[in-house]
Design a protein around this motif. Sequence first.
Motif: not given
Length: 460
Positions: A253-265, A388-394
Amino acid sequence: MNQQFGKDLTTGSIPKHLIQFALPILIGNLLTTGYGIINTIWVGNLLGKEAVGAVAVSFPIYLALVALCSGTTLATSIMISEAYGAKDNPRIQKIVNHSWSIGIFIIVAVTVGGIAFSKSLLKLLGTPNDILPLATGYLRLTMLNFAGLYLSSLISSVLRGIGDTTIPLIFIILSTAVNAVLDPLLIIGLGPIPALSLNGAAIASFIATGTAVIPGFIYTKHKYKKEPLNPTAWEFEGQTVLEILKIGLPSFIQQMLVSMGYAFIISFVNRYGAAATAAFGIASRIDSLVAMPAMAVMMAVSAMTAQNIGAGKLQRIKEIMKYGIIINIPVILIISVLCILMPQDIMRIFVGEGDVIQTGAAYLKIVGPGYLFFTVFYVSNGIINGAGKTITTMAISFISLCMIRIPLADFLSKHSALGLNGIWLAIVISFAVTTLNSLLYNFFGNWKKDMHLSSTNVEH
């Protein structure tokens, strides 16, 4: 129990381990990125703009596939690292079995669904009708290649979990070399080999990926035939599946957020015309190149953190963070200084148009100093992921991109005198917010409590 295989990252020099682990990853990433650029050049020069357009419209879907591969297999790497540090071979075997079982399920579902719905996905993305047939054929072959992408990522993650990044690099070099030879050959044809046009590029990638997967599987099978690194059974035990998904899904999800953020910018940048769009496209490539060393160190930090948590050596975590930042500083500091002092010269490497150069130079002058945040937040996030706290980095990515970068870029570009420079400033501010939030969780988050519980279990 003495560990007879892999590389123990819980003893010895921390900076030496970090460099030895990160360097092969960095080289592999540079090779992959470099070849992606070369592949675009082949397609553009040999087949023309329609083929380039077909690849471009398929690219967001390809990025989603890569995110799914790397996100899910990140869980494998982190969990194996922790079990390896704890010298828990039965646990390693269980993780390997589950990772392969989940992987095969994902491969079948995505491949079948992707091939069946390729045309619908491209239509959803607004693909022009004149390139839709070409793009559909290319995307279907790309979907067929998903199995190779996933399995190569899985094998590499298993090996990284035991501290080995050199062998995966060898497979990447082999795959890249095969792709470099086959790409133009299959596109234009030679002798008995027919000209396959754009499909030739996709088939070349399929074969090249196979040259990474097959040797990787054979190597692991024979090198570690007595060790718990090869699948021995189909396993879908609920708790382990949930654990893998709990770590892997947030990373995806985090990587998809990055792609989505790029699309908006880029949609905001498009308001300022073609020169601004071109400049941002080039600057984004520079961003990616600058981030590569920091990302390689982040992966090394994650593996070392997980192994040391597994071994109960919590006192080494602070040292891992300190040396991770120190290793990051020289390269990124030099790049930041060059972006401030020589932005036009950097842009001229990529493009000759004056308006694009000036717009890109303004970007580099503003964002270049912000690259220094990479030295810290990639390392800090690596520690958190290793725990193991990838929810946090997301969550950190969500706050930075969706709550700071996107709304701030829109506001500053529309409602301030900064205009386009407001978008660049919003990007830097989002870097700072990411760093601050990551450090706050690193220093004050509840993950340390969980580590101590894990350490107690290891000691008992």
